[in-house]
Design a protein around this motif. Structure first.
Motif, PDB file in Angstrom:
ATOM      1  N   ALA A  45       0.771  -1.417  -0.175  1.00  0.00           N
ATOM      2  CA  ALA A  45      -0.074  -0.008  -0.070  1.00  0.00           C
ATOM      3  C   ALA A  45       0.893   1.176  -0.120  1.00  0.00           C
ATOM      4  CB  ALA A  45      -1.074  -0.002   1.174  1.00  0.00           C
ATOM      5  N   ASP A  46       2.269   1.067   0.637  1.00  0.00           N
ATOM      6  CA  ASP A  46       2.893   2.448   0.753  1.00  0.00           C
ATOM      7  C   ASP A  46       3.828   2.451  -0.489  1.00  0.00           C
ATOM      8  OD1 ASP A  46       4.263   0.234   1.737  1.00  0.00           O
ATOM      9  OD2 ASP A  46       5.247   1.457   3.285  1.00  0.00           O
ATOM     10  N   ASP A  47       3.902   1.727  -1.527  1.00  0.00           N
ATOM     11  CA  ASP A  47       4.575   1.648  -2.484  1.00  0.00           C
ATOM     12  C   ASP A  47       4.330   2.768  -3.584  1.00  0.00           C
ATOM     13  OD1 ASP A  47       7.092   1.132  -4.116  1.00  0.00           O
ATOM     14  OD2 ASP A  47       6.227  -0.739  -4.610  1.00  0.00           O
ATOM     15  N   THR A  48       4.377   4.011  -3.199  1.00  0.00           N
ATOM     16  CA  THR A  48       3.878   4.967  -4.398  1.00  0.00           C
ATOM     17  C   THR A  48       4.749   5.934  -5.197  1.00  0.00           C
ATOM     18  OG1 THR A  48       3.716   6.357  -2.574  1.00  0.00           O
ATOM     19  CG2 THR A  48       1.699   4.999  -3.038  1.00  0.00           C
ATOM     20  N   VAL A  49       6.033   5.442  -4.674  1.00  0.00           N
ATOM     21  CA  VAL A  49       6.970   6.571  -5.375  1.00  0.00           C
ATOM     22  C   VAL A  49       7.782   5.814  -6.167  1.00  0.00           C
ATOM     23  CG1 VAL A  49       9.043   7.971  -4.714  1.00  0.00           C
ATOM     24  CG2 VAL A  49       7.430   7.798  -3.167  1.00  0.00           C
ATOM     25  N   LEU A  50       7.972   6.553  -7.432  1.00  0.00           N
ATOM     26  CA  LEU A  50       8.769   5.800  -8.678  1.00  0.00           C
ATOM     27  C   LEU A  50       9.978   7.002  -8.906  1.00  0.00           C
ATOM     28  CD1 LEU A  50       9.047   3.820 -10.959  1.00  0.00           C
ATOM     29  CD2 LEU A  50       7.506   5.337 -12.226  1.00  0.00           C
ATOM     30  N   GLU A  65      -0.398   8.769  -5.933  1.00  0.00           N
ATOM     31  CA  GLU A  65      -1.699   8.736  -4.785  1.00  0.00           C
ATOM     32  C   GLU A  65      -1.798   7.420  -4.091  1.00  0.00           C
ATOM     33  OE1 GLU A  65      -5.734  11.066  -3.410  1.00  0.00           O
ATOM     34  OE2 GLU A  65      -5.377  10.671  -5.609  1.00  0.00           O
ATOM     35  N   PHE A  66      -1.795   6.234  -5.037  1.00  0.00           N
ATOM     36  CA  PHE A  66      -1.875   4.824  -4.526  1.00  0.00           C
ATOM     37  C   PHE A  66      -1.152   4.074  -5.291  1.00  0.00           C
ATOM     38  CE2 PHE A  66      -6.313   7.170  -4.550  1.00  0.00           C
ATOM     39  CZ  PHE A  66      -6.474   6.948  -3.357  1.00  0.00           C
ATOM     40  N   SER A  67      -0.485   3.057  -4.870  1.00  0.00           N
ATOM     41  CA  SER A  67       0.479   2.084  -5.251  1.00  0.00           C
ATOM     42  C   SER A  67      -0.123   1.658  -6.572  1.00  0.00           C
ATOM     43  CB  SER A  67       0.623   1.045  -4.217  1.00  0.00           C
ATOM     44  OG  SER A  67      -0.376   0.118  -3.977  1.00  0.00           O
ATOM     45  N   VAL A  68      -1.259   1.301  -6.645  1.00  0.00           N
ATOM     46  CA  VAL A  68      -1.581   0.790  -8.050  1.00  0.00           C
ATOM     47  C   VAL A  68      -1.744   1.799  -9.159  1.00  0.00           C
ATOM     48  CG1 VAL A  68      -4.183   1.422  -7.866  1.00  0.00           C
ATOM     49  CG2 VAL A  68      -3.777  -0.536  -8.986  1.00  0.00           C
ATOM     50  N   GLU A  69      -1.734   3.120  -8.851  1.00  0.00           N
ATOM     51  CA  GLU A  69      -1.277   3.967  -9.928  1.00  0.00           C
ATOM     52  C   GLU A  69       0.010   3.757 -10.486  1.00  0.00           C
ATOM     53  OE1 GLU A  69      -4.504   7.685  -8.574  1.00  0.00           O
ATOM     54  OE2 GLU A  69      -2.321   7.822  -8.307  1.00  0.00           O
ATOM     55  N   LYS A  70       1.071   3.595  -9.392  1.00  0.00           N
ATOM     56  CA  LYS A  70       2.414   3.510  -9.574  1.00  0.00           C
ATOM     57  C   LYS A  70       2.803   2.177 -10.567  1.00  0.00           C
ATOM     58  CE  LYS A  70       6.850   2.362  -7.928  1.00  0.00           C
ATOM     59  NZ  LYS A  70       7.669   1.671  -6.700  1.00  0.00           N
ATOM     60  N   MET A  71       1.975   1.198 -10.472  1.00  0.00           N
ATOM     61  CA  MET A  71       2.255   0.034 -11.008  1.00  0.00           C
ATOM     62  C   MET A  71       1.451  -0.024 -12.482  1.00  0.00           C
ATOM     63  SD  MET A  71       0.879  -2.864  -8.130  1.00  0.00           S
ATOM     64  CE  MET A  71       0.704  -4.080  -9.416  1.00  0.00           C
ATOM     65  N   ILE A  72       0.329   0.583 -12.555  1.00  0.00           N
ATOM     66  CA  ILE A  72      -0.376   0.787 -13.964  1.00  0.00           C
ATOM     67  C   ILE A  72       0.401   1.664 -14.816  1.00  0.00           C
ATOM     68  CG2 ILE A  72      -2.078   2.103 -15.042  1.00  0.00           C
ATOM     69  CD1 ILE A  72      -4.081   0.956 -12.674  1.00  0.00           C
ATOM     70  N   PHE A  73       1.110   2.801 -14.127  1.00  0.00           N
ATOM     71  CA  PHE A  73       2.020   3.738 -15.020  1.00  0.00           C
ATOM     72  C   PHE A  73       3.076   2.824 -15.541  1.00  0.00           C
ATOM     73  CE2 PHE A  73       5.179   6.816 -15.409  1.00  0.00           C
ATOM     74  CZ  PHE A  73       4.633   7.949 -16.380  1.00  0.00           C
ATOM     75  N   GLN A  74       3.821   2.090 -14.577  1.00  0.00           N
ATOM     76  CA  GLN A  74       5.140   1.204 -14.909  1.00  0.00           C
ATOM     77  C   GLN A  74       4.765   0.347 -15.962  1.00  0.00           C
ATOM     78  OE1 GLN A  74       5.870  -0.015 -10.786  1.00  0.00           O
ATOM     79  NE2 GLN A  74       8.056   0.613 -11.336  1.00  0.00           N
ATOM     80  N   LEU A  75       3.446  -0.263 -16.006  1.00  0.00           N
ATOM     81  CA  LEU A  75       3.199  -1.117 -17.059  1.00  0.00           C
ATOM     82  C   LEU A  75       2.943  -0.551 -18.617  1.00  0.00           C
ATOM     83  CD1 LEU A  75       0.679  -3.432 -14.882  1.00  0.00           C
ATOM     84  CD2 LEU A  75       3.046  -4.258 -15.882  1.00  0.00           C
TER      85      LEU A  75
END
Length: 96
Positions: A32-37, A82-92
């Motif tokens: 949940a707190d993995d939001t920084v790329l 804002e959310f970890s899922v946003e980071k994952m989606i952006f990376q994908l």
């Protein structure tokens, strides 16, 4: 093996797919707190690459906080989603 794993897990945990028999460890994938790329760019077009990804992040996720810093000939881009899922989606979506 799956049977042994199911016997050892807590009763409130269901991390296997009954249809396919696959075992999944979700906690290891999404935190949940993995939001920084953090990304670093160097070379002639380093700033252009950083700015391009910055714009893509803000267009896709407008609440993202962005920091671009320069260290000699290297640019560091920090995207705080804002959310970890946003980071994952952006990376994908951007093959990062």
């Amino acid at each position: 093996m799956i049977k042994q794993i199911k016997e050892q897990q807590a009763n409130n945990v269901n991390d296997s797919c009954a249809d396919c028999g696959s075992f999944v460890d979700i906690g290891a994938v999404v935190e949940a707190d993995d939001t920084v790329l953090q990304l670093s760019f160097s070379g002639i077009d380093a700033l252009l690459k950083a700015n391009t990804l910055q714009e893509a992040a803000l267009q896709r996720f407008p609440e993202t906080k962005v920091t671009v810093t320069q260290h000699n000939d290297q640019y560091d881009l920090v995207l705080a989603f804002e959310f970890s899922v946003e980071k994952m989606i952006f990376q994908l979506e951007n093959s990062l």
